[in-house]
Design an enzyme around this catalytic site. Structure first.
Site, PDB file in Angstrom:
ATOM      1  N   ASP A 278       8.413   2.618  -4.955  1.00 30.07           N
ATOM      2  CA  ASP A 278       7.143   3.137  -5.428  1.00 30.07           C
ATOM      3  C   ASP A 278       7.382   3.697  -6.832  1.00 30.07           C
ATOM      4  O   ASP A 278       8.539   3.950  -7.209  1.00 30.07           O
ATOM      5  CB  ASP A 278       6.653   4.231  -4.470  1.00 30.07           C
ATOM      6  N   LEU A 279       6.333   3.897  -7.596  1.00 27.75           N
ATOM      7  CA  LEU A 279       6.496   4.389  -8.972  1.00 27.75           C
ATOM      8  C   LEU A 279       6.364   5.909  -9.064  1.00 27.75           C
ATOM      9  O   LEU A 279       7.326   6.614  -9.360  1.00 27.75           O
ATOM     10  CB  LEU A 279       5.466   3.723  -9.886  1.00 27.75           C
ATOM     11  N   ASP A 280       5.166   6.405  -8.769  1.00 27.17           N
ATOM     12  CA  ASP A 280       4.877   7.831  -8.930  1.00 27.17           C
ATOM     13  C   ASP A 280       5.675   8.669  -7.937  1.00 27.17           C
ATOM     14  O   ASP A 280       5.561   8.486  -6.731  1.00 27.17           O
ATOM     15  CB  ASP A 280       3.383   8.101  -8.715  1.00 27.17           C
TER      16      ASP A 280
ATOM     17  N   THR B 107       4.766  10.750 -12.685  1.00 31.13           N
ATOM     18  CA  THR B 107       3.446  10.622 -13.304  1.00 31.13           C
ATOM     19  C   THR B 107       2.389  11.360 -12.485  1.00 31.13           C
ATOM     20  O   THR B 107       1.241  11.461 -12.907  1.00 31.13           O
ATOM     21  CB  THR B 107       3.036   9.148 -13.455  1.00 31.13           C
TER      22      THR B 107
ATOM     23  N   LYS C 141      -1.844  11.469  -2.691  1.00 28.14           N
ATOM     24  CA  LYS C 141      -0.587  10.740  -2.841  1.00 28.14           C
ATOM     25  C   LYS C 141      -0.633   9.397  -2.118  1.00 28.14           C
ATOM     26  O   LYS C 141      -0.897   9.334  -0.931  1.00 28.14           O
ATOM     27  CB  LYS C 141       0.584  11.564  -2.291  1.00 28.14           C
ATOM     28  N   GLY C 142      -0.368   8.334  -2.870  1.00 31.26           N
ATOM     29  CA  GLY C 142      -0.244   7.015  -2.265  1.00 31.26           C
ATOM     30  C   GLY C 142      -1.559   6.325  -1.951  1.00 31.26           C
ATOM     31  O   GLY C 142      -1.553   5.202  -1.451  1.00 31.26           O
ATOM     32  N   VAL C 143      -2.697   6.974  -2.228  1.00 34.26           N
ATOM     33  CA  VAL C 143      -3.976   6.333  -1.925  1.00 34.26           C
ATOM     34  C   VAL C 143      -4.606   5.774  -3.202  1.00 34.26           C
ATOM     35  O   VAL C 143      -4.222   6.121  -4.318  1.00 34.26           O
ATOM     36  CB  VAL C 143      -4.962   7.293  -1.210  1.00 34.26           C
TER      37      VAL C 143
ATOM     38  N   ARG D 127      -7.296   4.667  -6.224  1.00 32.88           N
ATOM     39  CA  ARG D 127      -8.104   5.447  -7.164  1.00 32.88           C
ATOM     40  C   ARG D 127      -9.501   5.717  -6.595  1.00 32.88           C
ATOM     41  O   ARG D 127     -10.017   6.827  -6.687  1.00 32.88           O
ATOM     42  CB  ARG D 127      -8.211   4.656  -8.483  1.00 32.88           C
TER      43      ARG D 127
ATOM     44  N   SER E 129       3.564  -0.484  -6.120  1.00 30.25           N
ATOM     45  CA  SER E 129       2.848   0.744  -6.477  1.00 30.25           C
ATOM     46  C   SER E 129       1.340   0.536  -6.513  1.00 30.25           C
ATOM     47  O   SER E 129       0.861  -0.538  -6.877  1.00 30.25           O
ATOM     48  CB  SER E 129       3.318   1.219  -7.858  1.00 30.25           C
ATOM     49  N   ALA E 130       0.608   1.578  -6.155  1.00 30.11           N
ATOM     50  CA  ALA E 130      -0.854   1.542  -6.242  1.00 30.11           C
ATOM     51  C   ALA E 130      -1.329   1.677  -7.690  1.00 30.11           C
ATOM     52  O   ALA E 130      -2.473   1.368  -8.004  1.00 30.11           O
ATOM     53  CB  ALA E 130      -1.452   2.665  -5.401  1.00 30.11           C
ATOM     54  N   SER E 131      -0.430   2.122  -8.560  1.00 30.68           N
ATOM     55  CA  SER E 131      -0.792   2.336  -9.971  1.00 30.68           C
ATOM     56  C   SER E 131      -1.211   1.033 -10.639  1.00 30.68           C
ATOM     57  O   SER E 131      -0.605  -0.007 -10.427  1.00 30.68           O
ATOM     58  CB  SER E 131       0.397   2.919 -10.725  1.00 30.68           C
ATOM     59  N   LYS E 132      -2.264   1.115 -11.459  1.00 29.00           N
ATOM     60  CA  LYS E 132      -2.678  -0.061 -12.239  1.00 29.00           C
ATOM     61  C   LYS E 132      -2.022  -0.052 -13.616  1.00 29.00           C
ATOM     62  O   LYS E 132      -2.276  -0.926 -14.436  1.00 29.00           O
ATOM     63  CB  LYS E 132      -4.209  -0.093 -12.366  1.00 29.00           C
ATOM     64  N   ASN E 133      -1.178   0.951 -13.850  1.00 32.56           N
ATOM     65  CA  ASN E 133      -0.507   1.078 -15.147  1.00 32.56           C
ATOM     66  C   ASN E 133       1.006   0.995 -14.996  1.00 32.56           C
ATOM     67  O   ASN E 133       1.749   1.460 -15.856  1.00 32.56           O
ATOM     68  CB  ASN E 133      -0.891   2.409 -15.786  1.00 32.56           C
TER      69      ASN E 133
ATOM     70  N   LYS F 286      -2.235   1.411   0.440  1.00 26.39           N
ATOM     71  CA  LYS F 286      -1.388   1.969   1.489  1.00 26.39           C
ATOM     72  C   LYS F 286      -2.223   2.975   2.302  1.00 26.39           C
ATOM     73  O   LYS F 286      -3.061   3.646   1.723  1.00 26.39           O
ATOM     74  CB  LYS F 286      -0.177   2.686   0.870  1.00 26.39           C
TER      75      LYS F 286
ATOM     76  N   GLU G  49       9.781   5.619  -0.938  1.00 30.27           N
ATOM     77  CA  GLU G  49       8.425   6.157  -1.055  1.00 30.27           C
ATOM     78  C   GLU G  49       8.407   7.678  -0.999  1.00 30.27           C
ATOM     79  O   GLU G  49       9.241   8.280  -0.317  1.00 30.27           O
ATOM     80  CB  GLU G  49       7.556   5.628   0.099  1.00 30.27           C
ATOM     81  N   ASP G  50       7.438   8.286  -1.686  1.00 34.88           N
ATOM     82  CA  ASP G  50       7.297   9.738  -1.621  1.00 34.88           C
ATOM     83  C   ASP G  50       6.020  10.158  -0.914  1.00 34.88           C
ATOM     84  O   ASP G  50       5.724  11.344  -0.829  1.00 34.88           O
ATOM     85  CB  ASP G  50       7.335  10.351  -3.031  1.00 34.88           C
TER      86      ASP G  50
END
Length: 218
Positions: free
Chosen positions: A9-11, A17, A45-47, A49, A114-118, A145, A169-170
């Site tokens: 995962d990223l964040d 971030t 967290k993890g959900v 946007r 990651s759920a991040s779009k960035n 997720k 994962e966090d």
């Protein structure tokens, strides 16, 4: 020995971030007259946007049109992007680079889920993109997720079966997604919160190379 896919995962795992997401959501919440605390932020967290916005609007008991929601989501992302614009290698969390280097030295695959779009621009800014054999982020999947889509897609792109994938994962939702997919789940954070993880470490500093080597060999 079969090849494995180490999916991160990223964040909160690679970079922190989360603090920038919190700032951007808090700014939006303030503009709507909603009290939004760090404790509330844990629920995001993890959900996705969209789901995050729904949670915040729920805190303020605000009903909004789809147009309003879309406008607020765009504004939140504009603010978030302005916060991450100056990210650099100093934002990498402890022992991340060393862990990636070790996994790569053992000839294993590394993926981002990651759920991040960035995710891609962030990995570029902090100088880690070259470690990743594939990146699957919020632009590539439709289900957030705890749906395992992001991890399953990453493993499939690497031609790795789910049982040979390891997820870092966090978030509770991320751990649940890994478990549903039949992947090995490793929590990074508080083991009281991430109690569904197969293994849990406060951060990657607490996970030594011998542990990683054992995973590769089994």
């Amino acid at each position: 020995m079969s090849k494995k896919a180490f999916i991160f995962d990223l964040d909160g795992v690679i970079v922190d971030t989360a603090k920038y997401h919190f700032k951007a959501w808090q700014k939006l919440a303030d503009s709507l007259g909603i009290l939004f605390t760090p404790e509330h932020n844990e629920e995001l967290k993890g959900v996705s946007r969209v789901r995050s916005l729904e949670i915040i609007l729920g805190l303020g008991k605000i009903n909004a049109s789809e147009e309003e929601k879309e406008r607020w989501l765009v504004q939140k992302n504009v603010d978030y992007l302005s916060y991450i614009e100056n990210m650099n290698e100093s934002e990498i969390l402890p022992n991340v680079r060393e862990t990636l280097e070790f996994i790569k030295s053992k000839g294993q695959f590394i993926a981002l889920g990651s759920a991040s779009k960035n995710a891609r621009p962030i990995l570029e800014k902090v100088g880690l993109l070259h470690f990743f054999d594939t990146v699957v982020d919020g632009n590539d999947v439709t289900n957030a997720k705890p749906d395992p889509e992001v991890f399953v897609r990453a493993a499939k792109l690497l031609d790795i079966e789910n049982h040979n994938a390891i997820v870092f994962e966090d978030s509770v939702a991320g751990i649940q997604a890994a478990n549903v997919a039949g992947m090995l789940s490793i929590g990074i954070g508080d083991d009281r919160i991430l109690k569904e993880a197969k293994y849990c470490f406060p951060n990657l500093l607490h996970m030594d190379s011998s542990f990683v080597e054992t995973i590769i060999l089994h």
